[in-house]
Design a protein around this motif. Structure first.
Motif, PDB file in Angstrom:
ATOM      1  N   LEU A 129       0.798  -1.131  -0.050  1.00 30.11           N
ATOM      2  CA  LEU A 129      -0.034   0.047   0.157  1.00 30.11           C
ATOM      3  C   LEU A 129       0.838   1.117   0.060  1.00 30.11           C
ATOM      4  CD1 LEU A 129      -2.727  -0.951   2.781  1.00 30.11           C
ATOM      5  CD2 LEU A 129      -2.948  -0.744   0.325  1.00 30.11           C
ATOM      6  N   LYS A 183       1.886   5.297   0.833  1.00 32.19           N
ATOM      7  CA  LYS A 183       1.632   6.056   1.873  1.00 32.19           C
ATOM      8  C   LYS A 183       0.407   7.068   1.574  1.00 32.19           C
ATOM      9  CE  LYS A 183       5.677   5.659   4.835  1.00 32.19           C
ATOM     10  NZ  LYS A 183       6.567   6.226   5.436  1.00 32.19           N
ATOM     11  N   PRO A 184      -0.431   7.353   2.513  1.00 32.24           N
ATOM     12  CA  PRO A 184      -1.358   8.471   2.195  1.00 32.24           C
ATOM     13  C   PRO A 184      -0.660   9.903   2.209  1.00 32.24           C
ATOM     14  CG  PRO A 184      -1.802   7.833   4.378  1.00 32.24           C
ATOM     15  CD  PRO A 184      -0.820   6.654   3.782  1.00 32.24           C
ATOM     16  N   GLN A 185      -1.152  10.741   1.272  1.00 31.69           N
ATOM     17  CA  GLN A 185      -0.504  11.864   1.208  1.00 31.69           C
ATOM     18  C   GLN A 185      -1.198  12.876   2.534  1.00 31.69           C
ATOM     19  OE1 GLN A 185      -1.804  14.482  -2.193  1.00 31.69           O
ATOM     20  NE2 GLN A 185      -0.383  15.944  -1.669  1.00 31.69           N
ATOM     21  N   ARG A 186      -0.143  13.504   3.204  1.00 26.04           N
ATOM     22  CA  ARG A 186      -0.675  13.880   4.393  1.00 26.04           C
ATOM     23  C   ARG A 186      -0.648  15.507   4.320  1.00 26.04           C
ATOM     24  NH1 ARG A 186       1.066  10.124   9.499  1.00 26.04           N
ATOM     25  NH2 ARG A 186       0.449   8.358   8.651  1.00 26.04           N
ATOM     26  N   LEU A 216      -2.892  18.008   0.865  1.00 21.08           N
ATOM     27  CA  LEU A 216      -3.780  17.265   0.326  1.00 21.08           C
ATOM     28  C   LEU A 216      -5.032  18.020  -0.469  1.00 21.08           C
ATOM     29  CD1 LEU A 216      -5.172  14.439  -0.701  1.00 21.08           C
ATOM     30  CD2 LEU A 216      -6.300  14.422   1.411  1.00 21.08           C
ATOM     31  N   ARG A 236      -5.861  18.810  -4.600  1.00 23.02           N
ATOM     32  CA  ARG A 236      -7.002  18.686  -4.874  1.00 23.02           C
ATOM     33  C   ARG A 236      -8.076  19.879  -5.637  1.00 23.02           C
ATOM     34  NH1 ARG A 236      -9.872  13.453  -2.947  1.00 23.02           N
ATOM     35  NH2 ARG A 236      -7.988  12.233  -3.130  1.00 23.02           N
TER      36      ARG A 236
END
Length: 77
Positions: free
Chosen positions: A6, A8-11, A14, A18
Protein backbone atom coordinates in the motif's frame (compact mmCIF):
# COMPACT_ATOMS: atom_id res chain seq x y z
CA UNK A 1 5.53 -6.67 3.91
CA UNK A 2 2.16 -4.89 4.01
CA UNK A 3 3.84 -1.47 3.79
CA UNK A 4 5.25 -2.43 0.39
CA UNK A 5 1.78 -3.21 -0.95
CA UNK A 6 0.00 0.00 0.00
CA UNK A 7 1.32 3.46 -0.81
CA UNK A 8 1.53 5.96 2.01
CA UNK A 9 -1.34 8.46 2.11
CA UNK A 10 -0.62 12.07 1.29
CA UNK A 11 -0.66 13.96 4.55
CA UNK A 12 0.45 17.42 3.49
CA UNK A 13 -1.14 19.73 0.92
CA UNK A 14 -3.93 17.30 0.09
CA UNK A 15 -6.52 20.09 -0.05
CA UNK A 16 -4.27 22.33 -2.16
CA UNK A 17 -3.54 19.61 -4.69
CA UNK A 18 -7.21 18.69 -5.03
CA UNK A 19 -8.25 22.35 -5.29
CA UNK A 20 -5.83 22.98 -8.16
CA UNK A 21 -7.45 20.18 -10.13
CA UNK A 22 -11.03 21.16 -9.29
CA UNK A 23 -10.46 24.85 -10.03
CA UNK A 24 -9.16 23.96 -13.50
CA UNK A 25 -12.13 21.71 -14.16
CA UNK A 26 -14.59 24.34 -12.89
CA UNK A 27 -12.98 27.04 -15.03
CA UNK A 28 -13.16 24.90 -18.18
CA UNK A 29 -16.76 23.94 -17.41
CA UNK A 30 -17.82 27.57 -16.90
CA UNK A 31 -16.08 28.71 -20.11
CA UNK A 32 -17.82 25.89 -21.97
CA UNK A 33 -21.21 26.85 -20.56
CA UNK A 34 -20.68 30.51 -21.41
CA UNK A 35 -19.69 29.67 -24.99
CA UNK A 36 -22.65 27.33 -25.36
CA UNK A 37 -25.05 30.02 -24.16
CA UNK A 38 -23.52 32.68 -26.41
CA UNK A 39 -23.63 30.60 -29.58
CA UNK A 40 -26.70 28.54 -28.74
CA UNK A 41 -29.01 31.21 -27.30
CA UNK A 42 -27.76 34.79 -27.56
CA UNK A 43 -26.62 34.84 -31.19
CA UNK A 44 -29.75 33.13 -32.60
CA UNK A 45 -31.89 35.50 -30.55
CA UNK A 46 -30.04 38.53 -31.96
CA UNK A 47 -30.51 37.21 -35.49
CA UNK A 48 -34.23 36.61 -34.89
CA UNK A 49 -34.73 40.15 -33.56
CA UNK A 50 -32.80 41.65 -36.48
CA UNK A 51 -34.88 39.65 -38.98
CA UNK A 52 -38.13 40.72 -37.28
CA UNK A 53 -37.27 44.41 -37.27
CA UNK A 54 -36.20 44.36 -40.94
CA UNK A 55 -39.83 43.92 -41.99
CA UNK A 56 -41.59 45.54 -39.00
CA UNK A 57 -43.78 48.54 -39.86
CA UNK A 58 -44.57 50.65 -36.81
CA UNK A 59 -47.32 52.71 -38.42
CA UNK A 60 -49.09 49.62 -39.76
CA UNK A 61 -49.04 48.09 -36.26
CA UNK A 62 -50.29 51.36 -34.73
CA UNK A 63 -53.20 51.56 -37.17
CA UNK A 64 -54.16 47.94 -36.50
CA UNK A 65 -54.17 48.54 -32.72
CA UNK A 66 -56.09 51.80 -33.11
CA UNK A 67 -58.77 50.14 -35.25
CA UNK A 68 -59.06 47.32 -32.73
CA UNK A 69 -59.71 49.86 -29.96
CA UNK A 70 -56.43 49.40 -28.14
CA UNK A 71 -56.03 53.13 -27.39
CA UNK A 72 -58.50 55.23 -25.44
CA UNK A 73 -57.08 58.58 -26.61
CA UNK A 74 -57.17 57.76 -30.35
CA UNK A 75 -60.70 56.90 -31.51
CA UNK A 76 -61.01 54.22 -34.22
CA UNK A 77 -61.97 55.34 -37.73
Amino acid sequence: MSSALLPKPQRRDLLASRLRKHIRVAFLFSVGCAAEYKFGVAEPRKRAYAQFYKTYDVMKEYEAMRKAGGFKSAPPN
